[in-house]
Design a protein around this motif. Structure first.
Motif, PDB file in Angstrom:
ATOM      1  N   LEU A   1      51.086  74.954  48.618  1.00  0.00           N
ATOM      2  CA  LEU A   1      52.485  74.802  49.037  1.00  0.00           C
ATOM      3  C   LEU A   1      52.566  74.527  50.539  1.00  0.00           C
ATOM      4  O   LEU A   1      53.335  73.665  50.982  1.00  0.00           O
ATOM      5  N   SER A   2      51.772  75.246  51.305  1.00  0.00           N
ATOM      6  CA  SER A   2      51.747  75.021  52.754  1.00  0.00           C
ATOM      7  C   SER A   2      51.299  73.597  53.071  1.00  0.00           C
ATOM      8  O   SER A   2      51.845  72.941  53.970  1.00  0.00           O
TER       9      SER A   2
ATOM     10  N   MET B   1      47.650  79.048  45.575  1.00  0.00           N
ATOM     11  CA  MET B   1      48.922  78.331  45.399  1.00  0.00           C
ATOM     12  C   MET B   1      49.688  78.241  46.713  1.00  0.00           C
ATOM     13  O   MET B   1      50.308  77.221  47.009  1.00  0.00           O
ATOM     14  N   MET B   2      49.672  79.324  47.504  1.00  0.00           N
ATOM     15  CA  MET B   2      50.378  79.315  48.789  1.00  0.00           C
ATOM     16  C   MET B   2      49.763  78.297  49.739  1.00  0.00           C
ATOM     17  O   MET B   2      50.469  77.663  50.533  1.00  0.00           O
ATOM     18  N   ARG B   3      48.441  78.133  49.675  1.00  0.00           N
ATOM     19  CA  ARG B   3      47.793  77.141  50.534  1.00  0.00           C
ATOM     20  C   ARG B   3      48.202  75.726  50.118  1.00  0.00           C
ATOM     21  O   ARG B   3      48.400  74.848  50.963  1.00  0.00           O
TER      22      ARG B   3
ATOM     23  N   ALA C   1      54.145  72.769  43.607  1.00  0.00           N
ATOM     24  CA  ALA C   1      54.078  72.848  45.068  1.00  0.00           C
ATOM     25  C   ALA C   1      54.902  71.729  45.712  1.00  0.00           C
ATOM     26  O   ALA C   1      55.618  71.955  46.698  1.00  0.00           O
TER      27      ALA C   1
ATOM     28  N   GLN D   1      50.115  72.880  39.099  1.00  0.00           N
ATOM     29  CA  GLN D   1      50.237  73.544  40.399  1.00  0.00           C
ATOM     30  C   GLN D   1      50.694  72.549  41.471  1.00  0.00           C
ATOM     31  O   GLN D   1      51.516  72.883  42.326  1.00  0.00           O
TER      32      GLN D   1
ATOM     33  N   TRP E   1      54.118  71.200  52.240  1.00  0.00           N
ATOM     34  CA  TRP E   1      55.164  71.321  53.263  1.00  0.00           C
ATOM     35  C   TRP E   1      54.777  70.517  54.512  1.00  0.00           C
ATOM     36  O   TRP E   1      55.591  69.795  55.076  1.00  0.00           O
TER      37      TRP E   1
END
Length: 280
Positions: A5-6, A1-3, A106, A102, A9
């Motif tokens: 979101l990154s 999930m962080m990937r 994000a 997801q 961004w």
């Protein structure tokens, strides 16, 4: 999930719209400062409309929140959701091992973080421009305050104002998000968003006119059903400290309107965007 979101961004960060807004902040503030310098010549120093170095960040937000920040949010959400869907970029992202839920989360979080960054840059730049363009004062006269506020307390008021302004942008952005998700073209999404803004701006005027002319006797707080009216005067009311003003009651009412708008439009947009996940 962080990937994910990154990645979202970076997609927002690389857009020309984001850079143009960042680069445009000093220009916007310079124009706003010029306007208030001219306004200071026709208002008394004891008026809440008089601009000083200490209250310029708030005055600059009052002047630009409805037009600049709302329109920027509308354009960025349209590009992030509607334009990417129309251009096929979303289908490329969906080829990865991520669900639509997801992806929706994000995209929204990336937008919220980008908005927070813009608010921070705008605040810092406004503080600098205010110091350069306006005289300093030991106390500030604020709207809906019976007493002047010491300059030492102005920072707390300014942070509160920016925090509430940020919350109202998330409220209007929830409406824009729903428009972006239901629209199949960017033109339609921008049209729906601008239509909402114009309706929201017209509603308080029509409400007060009808309430007065037709003597309906409806509570004045109903004009804050408009999110732009909350942005225009509601934030100052919520931060007010006048004995005759029921700030807490009105603040709870406006908080409920904001929360309700976010819940309805955000939830609606999320359900529509993630619909294929539930039918897959």
């Amino acid at each position: 999930m962080m990937r994910l979101l990154s990645s979202e961004w970076e997609r927002l960060w690389k857009r020309k719209t984001s850079w143009l807004f960042l680069i445009g902040i000093p220009v916007i503030l310079a124009g706003t400062a010029k306007y208030y310098l001219g306004h200071n010549a026709v208002v008394a120093p004891g008026s809440p409309e008089y601009t000083t170095a200490e209250n310029f960040p708030v005055m600059a937000m009052v002047e630009q929140l409805i037009l600049v920040f709302n329109v920027w949010a509308l354009v960025l959400l349209t590009l992030s959701f509607t334009e990417e869907y129309r251009s096929g970029q979303l289908r490329m992202v969906m080829l990865r091992a991520y669900s639509r839920t997801q992806l929706f989360a994000a995209k929204w979080l990336a937008f919220v973080l980008m908005t927070a960054l813009f608010f921070l840059v705008y605040l810092l730049a406004a503080a600098v421009v205010g110091r350069l363009a306006f005289p300093s004062s030991s106390e500030q006269i604020l709207f809906y305050h019976d007493q002047a506020v010491a300059s030492g307390d102005m920072l707390r008021y300014t942070l509160g104002y920016y925090g509430l302004a940020f919350a109202t942008i998330l409220g209007t952005s929830s409406v824009f998000l729903a428009a972006a998700v239901v629209s199949r073209t960017s033109t339609a999404a921008i049209g729906l968003g601008m239509g909402y803004l114009l309706t929201s701006l017209a509603y308080p005027v029509l409400f007060e006119l009808a309430n007065r002319v037709l003597a309906w006797g409806l509570p004045g707080k109903l004009k804050f059903l408009s999110l732009t009216e909350i942005q225009y005067s509601g934030i100052a009311v919520m931060l007010g400290d006048a004995k005759a003003l029921p700030s807490m009651e009105l603040g709870l009412w406006m908080t409920g309107i904001l929360a309700g708008s976010v819940a309805v439009f955000f939830a609606g947009a999320c359900l529509l965007f993630t619909k294929p996940d539930r039918w897959a």
